[in-house]
Design a protein around this motif. Structure first.
Motif, PDB file in Angstrom:
ATOM      1  N   THR A  26       2.209   6.517  -9.541  1.00 30.96           N
ATOM      2  CA  THR A  26       0.890   6.056  -9.971  1.00 30.96           C
ATOM      3  C   THR A  26       0.108   7.173 -10.664  1.00 30.96           C
ATOM      4  N   GLY A  27       0.397   8.423 -10.263  1.00 28.25           N
ATOM      5  CA  GLY A  27      -0.269   9.547 -10.915  1.00 28.25           C
ATOM      6  C   GLY A  27       0.150   9.733 -12.359  1.00 28.25           C
ATOM      7  N   LYS A  28       1.281   9.125 -12.754  1.00 32.92           N
ATOM      8  CA  LYS A  28       1.755   9.201 -14.146  1.00 32.92           C
ATOM      9  C   LYS A  28       1.344   7.989 -14.970  1.00 32.92           C
ATOM     10  N   GLY A  29       0.448   7.161 -14.403  1.00 33.11           N
ATOM     11  CA  GLY A  29      -0.102   6.051 -15.170  1.00 33.11           C
ATOM     12  C   GLY A  29       0.621   4.731 -15.019  1.00 33.11           C
ATOM     13  N   VAL A  30       1.596   4.648 -14.143  1.00 35.47           N
ATOM     14  CA  VAL A  30       2.318   3.388 -13.937  1.00 35.47           C
ATOM     15  C   VAL A  30       1.667   2.649 -12.766  1.00 35.47           C
ATOM     16  N   LYS A  31       1.340   1.380 -12.995  1.00 36.86           N
ATOM     17  CA  LYS A  31       0.719   0.574 -11.944  1.00 36.86           C
ATOM     18  C   LYS A  31       1.807   0.039 -11.013  1.00 36.86           C
ATOM     19  N   VAL A  32       1.612   0.211  -9.694  1.00 38.37           N
ATOM     20  CA  VAL A  32       2.570  -0.256  -8.685  1.00 38.37           C
ATOM     21  C   VAL A  32       1.877  -1.285  -7.813  1.00 38.37           C
ATOM     22  N   VAL A  33       2.423  -2.505  -7.813  1.00 34.32           N
ATOM     23  CA  VAL A  33       1.914  -3.581  -6.958  1.00 34.32           C
ATOM     24  C   VAL A  33       2.947  -3.843  -5.865  1.00 34.32           C
ATOM     25  N   VAL A  34       2.515  -3.824  -4.605  1.00 32.43           N
ATOM     26  CA  VAL A  34       3.408  -4.042  -3.462  1.00 32.43           C
ATOM     27  C   VAL A  34       3.069  -5.389  -2.837  1.00 32.43           C
ATOM     28  N   ILE A  35       4.063  -6.268  -2.765  1.00 30.29           N
ATOM     29  CA  ILE A  35       3.923  -7.550  -2.076  1.00 30.29           C
ATOM     30  C   ILE A  35       4.683  -7.453  -0.767  1.00 30.29           C
ATOM     31  N   THR A  36       3.966  -7.571   0.347  1.00 29.78           N
ATOM     32  CA  THR A  36       4.609  -7.373   1.643  1.00 29.78           C
ATOM     33  C   THR A  36       4.240  -8.494   2.603  1.00 29.78           C
ATOM     34  N   PRO A  37       5.140  -8.886   3.508  1.00 28.02           N
ATOM     35  CA  PRO A  37       4.822  -9.936   4.490  1.00 28.02           C
ATOM     36  C   PRO A  37       3.724  -9.494   5.448  1.00 28.02           C
ATOM     37  N   SER A  38       3.144 -10.467   6.128  1.00 23.62           N
ATOM     38  CA  SER A  38       2.011 -10.187   7.010  1.00 23.62           C
ATOM     39  C   SER A  38       2.400  -9.368   8.238  1.00 23.62           C
ATOM     40  N   GLN A  39       3.720  -9.218   8.505  1.00 27.38           N
ATOM     41  CA  GLN A  39       4.151  -8.448   9.674  1.00 27.38           C
ATOM     42  C   GLN A  39       4.307  -6.963   9.374  1.00 27.38           C
ATOM     43  N   ALA A  40       3.911  -6.516   8.207  1.00 24.28           N
ATOM     44  CA  ALA A  40       4.090  -5.112   7.831  1.00 24.28           C
ATOM     45  C   ALA A  40       3.210  -4.206   8.692  1.00 24.28           C
ATOM     46  N   ASP A  41       3.652  -2.953   8.836  1.00 21.20           N
ATOM     47  CA  ASP A  41       2.916  -1.958   9.609  1.00 21.20           C
ATOM     48  C   ASP A  41       1.610  -1.627   8.884  1.00 21.20           C
ATOM     49  N   GLU A  42       0.479  -1.842   9.562  1.00 20.82           N
ATOM     50  CA  GLU A  42      -0.823  -1.620   8.930  1.00 20.82           C
ATOM     51  C   GLU A  42      -1.003  -0.157   8.517  1.00 20.82           C
ATOM     52  N   ARG A  43      -0.451   0.754   9.291  1.00 16.55           N
ATOM     53  CA  ARG A  43      -0.581   2.175   8.952  1.00 16.55           C
ATOM     54  C   ARG A  43       0.097   2.484   7.634  1.00 16.55           C
ATOM     55  N   VAL A  44       1.315   1.959   7.439  1.00 17.81           N
ATOM     56  CA  VAL A  44       2.045   2.198   6.187  1.00 17.81           C
ATOM     57  C   VAL A  44       1.338   1.517   5.021  1.00 17.81           C
ATOM     58  N   VAL A  45       0.780   0.330   5.269  1.00 22.72           N
ATOM     59  CA  VAL A  45       0.035  -0.369   4.222  1.00 22.72           C
ATOM     60  C   VAL A  45      -1.115   0.499   3.724  1.00 22.72           C
ATOM     61  N   GLY A  62      -2.438   5.003  -4.236  1.00 21.31           N
ATOM     62  CA  GLY A  62      -2.787   4.396  -5.518  1.00 21.31           C
ATOM     63  C   GLY A  62      -2.109   3.067  -5.787  1.00 21.31           C
ATOM     64  N   CYS A  63      -1.348   2.537  -4.810  1.00 24.99           N
ATOM     65  CA  CYS A  63      -0.675   1.243  -4.998  1.00 24.99           C
ATOM     66  C   CYS A  63      -1.654   0.105  -4.697  1.00 24.99           C
ATOM     67  N   LEU A  64      -1.428  -1.004  -5.355  1.00 27.95           N
ATOM     68  CA  LEU A  64      -2.164  -2.219  -5.062  1.00 27.95           C
ATOM     69  C   LEU A  64      -1.317  -3.029  -4.082  1.00 27.95           C
ATOM     70  N   VAL A  65      -1.670  -3.006  -2.815  1.00 24.20           N
ATOM     71  CA  VAL A  65      -0.868  -3.628  -1.771  1.00 24.20           C
ATOM     72  C   VAL A  65      -1.482  -4.972  -1.395  1.00 24.20           C
ATOM     73  N   GLU A  66      -0.682  -6.025  -1.454  1.00 31.38           N
ATOM     74  CA  GLU A  66      -1.119  -7.356  -1.056  1.00 31.38           C
ATOM     75  C   GLU A  66      -0.250  -7.837   0.097  1.00 31.38           C
ATOM     76  N   VAL A  67      -0.880  -8.108   1.242  1.00 32.36           N
ATOM     77  CA  VAL A  67      -0.183  -8.653   2.407  1.00 32.36           C
ATOM     78  C   VAL A  67      -0.287 -10.172   2.325  1.00 32.36           C
ATOM     79  N   VAL A  68       0.853 -10.836   2.155  1.00 28.12           N
ATOM     80  CA  VAL A  68       0.846 -12.287   1.941  1.00 28.12           C
ATOM     81  C   VAL A  68       1.683 -12.980   3.008  1.00 28.12           C
ATOM     82  N   SER A  69       1.316 -14.210   3.283  1.00 24.75           N
ATOM     83  CA  SER A  69       2.063 -15.022   4.243  1.00 24.75           C
ATOM     84  C   SER A  69       2.851 -16.124   3.567  1.00 24.75           C
TER      85      SER A  69
END
Length: 632
Positions: free
Chosen positions: A584-603, A610-617
């Motif tokens: 992300t520091g080099k200008g590339v946008k990173v979008v993370v789609i993760t299930p609702s059971q993901a570790d909140e700390r890692v999210v 700099g990632c755009l993280v979306e927790v989806v069910s």
């Protein structure tokens, strides 16, 4: 001293089982509330037992444990339990008893008349290795360490959890007070209750009080934690506030104490669980008439797990039978076994249509008509996420009951085809599409814009031509921990196919696939089927996949990366958030789609990178997310 060969098989089996349980418990403790994949548990236990046999030094073993957790991607165990619970001067008479013999039994050192000081000293000598377990299961005294002991000792919560089981249970109440339990962290109290509850009535009452106090204060244990302390919760549930209740506590709760709002809240939380967990809970509560208001708020897929719907009143009975008919029809679509179809039609004939809601009546009509396309359309519009989970569940259930790990190609193709149909109908016109650009010189006529100008007295004909605005690299986690989300994670790529420049699939190692050149349904099905067959086994290396995706984005000119993963890295490498921060520091946008059971700390760590993280069910939400985050 007996050797291993002289021990009875039962004794060896008991000792080996105890050691395995200790290592499994440590692995789950390291994983926290989010759980951990089975393959890592097995490898952790095997390597841990090997280290335990090779290393005599406790300090060295603890160091290697930390390295092992890091290598397997287990979250390192927090340094809890280091707070000193008791500090004391060592009793010389206790040391004298230890020095008399090389071998010792617990009964030689502790009796029902032992003081709290003596119990604490026993734990201290076990902790320091003065008393250690021999290969035949007995205890030996290390005379050299005993001579080097100082004048004072201390124990922590970690020591208490580890060695209290060796102390006669009638002595536990002398050292386990309410203040000791209050000083334990969440992981420690769960560990303590799961190991020692039910063996000392006095200590049990203190554990009951502590667990009830924490639950009423807002503690929300995970499903894994609840399973370990289920006996405690079942006893303290009458003392809990309604706001402290969770869905998996319902079997122990008197429904008469729940208000309508409580029922609605618990029904909503229940729908957030996996289909299998929902069925386990519902099967335990549906016989209680007081829970019918809660059950009536659930969907047909959730109610399909009820064993005997005839115990229910209308309209809940008809709704439940409709769900069971639908699940059998899904099984028929996958397997093409006519027995599933016959049973589905039989169940549908038992449904009272007049008792159903209007939307469910349409579903019932589709089942009776046997029109699969019409039925899939209805399901996709009503609840596509539940339909995909049911499809995945039936697929893996069919495979597991036949003792095979590989999915039959024909069944896999049907699963992908059905999944694509569900998502296509659910997305309708909401999916990601190529962008039209207005042009005055070439391309097809843009009728809407031309008519818009015409009614305003502008006779200009507006043309349009197709142009891609963005290019995206798709990154899909196909490791074993993603098997539950296998179908919808793969099918979610269908929302990106118009703008995909390539796909990186990864478990332990990343593999690059070119995106299909044409976007026909048949080619898309073939493409997704091939991806599906490659994965959902092995370990997870997210960092390596991100590096490969960044290289691919440079080659294809793609400034965006979309990552589908549960964020559980199981291979020793750079932390994924560190790797993501560099990208992300080099200008590339990173979008993370993760299930609702993901570790909140890692999210949160990924977001801080700099990632755009979306927790989806549900995969049906993905097109909207991508439109908003990537402007595609």
């Amino acid at each position: 001293m007996k050797s291993y060969g002289e021990e009875s098989p039962e004794a060896l089996k008991k000792e080996f089982s105890r050691r395995i349980e200790d290592w499994i418990r440590e692995a789950f403790k390291g994983a926290g509330a989010t759980g951990v994949s089975v393959d890592r548990i097995i490898l952790y236990v095997k390597l841990g037992l090997t280290l335990e046999g090779l290393l005599r030094s406790r300090e060295q073993l603890e160091q290697y444990k930390d390295l092992l957790r890091g290598a397997l991607g287990l979250k390192p165990v927090e340094k809890t339990g280091e707070e000193v619970l008791a500090s004391f001067s060592l009793d010389q008479s206790f040391q004298a008893r230890l020095s008399r013999s090389r071998t010792v039994r617990v009964s030689d050192l502790l009796s029902k008349d032992s003081t709290p000081q003596q119990v604490l000293e026993y734990i201290w000598y076990r902790k320091t290795g003065v008393i250690r377990r021999s290969r035949n299961g007995g205890f030996v005294v290390d005379a050299e360490r005993l001579r080097s002991m100082g004048a004072r000792g201390s124990i922590t919560v970690k020591d208490l959890n580890k060695y209290l089981g060796e102390v006669p249970s009638q002595l536990w109440g002398k050292i386990v007070s309410s203040s000791v339990l209050e000083r334990m962290s969440r992981d420690e109290i769960v560990e303590f209750a799961s190991r020692f509850y039910g063996r000392n009535p006095g200590v049990d009452k203190r554990i009951d009080h502590e667990i009830a106090s924490r639950l009423n204060a807002g503690w929300r244990p995970s499903l894994n934690e609840y399973r370990r302390i289920e006996r405690v919760v079942s006893r303290v549930s009458p003392r809990l506030k309604a706001s402290a209740l969770l869905p998996y506590m319902l079997p122990q709760v008197d429904s008469s104490f729940l208000s309508r709002d409580d029922m609605s809240r618990l029904a909503k939380r229940l729908e957030e669980l996996s289909l299998r967990d929902r069925w386990r809970i519902i099967d335990k509560i549906y016989k209680n008439p007081g829970y019918e208001p809660l059950l009536s708020q659930l969907g047909v897929f959730s109610l399909a797990g009820i064993g005997n719907p005839d115990r229910l009143g209308e309209p809940l009975r008809s709704k439940t039978i409709l769900g069971q008919s639908l699940m059998n029809y899904v099984a028929y679509l996958l397997t093409r076994d006519p027995s599933y179809l016959d049973y589905s039609m039989y169940l549908a004939s038992r449904v009272n249509p007049e008792a159903l809601e209007p939307g469910l009546r349409r579903l019932h009509e589709g089942l009776q008509a046997g029109d699969s396309r019409r039925l899939i359309t209805i399901i996709a519009r009503q609840d596509p996420a539940e339909a995909l989970e049911a499809l995945s569940y039936k697929l893996w259930e069919y495979v597991s009951t036949r003792g095979r790990l590989e999915v039959e190609p024909s069944m896999l193709r049907r699963a992908v085809e059905i999944g694509c149909m569900i998502l296509n109908r659910a997305w309708a016109r909401r999916g990601v599409s190529a962008e039209w650009r207005v042009s005055a010189r070439r391309g097809r006529v843009d009728v809407r814009k031309t008519m818009f100008k015409h009614v305003r007295m502008d006779e200009t004909i507006v043309y349009r031509r197709r142009e891609r605005r963005v290019r995206v690299v798709g990154v899909v986690d196909v490791s074993g921990s993603m098997s539950r989300f296998s179908l919808w994670s793969i099918l979610s790529l269908a929302s990106l196919t118009p703008v995909l420049s390539g796909v990186v699939m990864f478990s332990e190692k990343p593999v690059i696939y070119r995106a299909p050149g044409a976007k026909t349904q048949r080619l898309l099905v073939n493409y997704l089927e091939n991806l599906f067959q490659q994965g959902f086994k092995g370990y997870t290396n997210i960092s390596s996949a991100l590096r490969e995706a960044y290289r691919l984005s440079l080659k294809t000119g793609s400034g965006r990366i979309v990552l589908f993963t549960d964020l559980q890295q199981t291979v020793q490498d750079v932390d994924p958030w560190v790797e993501a921060a560099g990208i992300t520091g080099k200008g590339v946008k990173v979008v993370v789609i993760t299930p609702s059971q993901a570790d909140e700390r890692v999210v949160e760590l990924m977001r801080s990178a700099g990632c755009l993280v979306e927790v989806v069910s549900s995969p049906e939400k993905i097109p909207k997310i991508l439109k908003r985050k990537l402007n595609v």
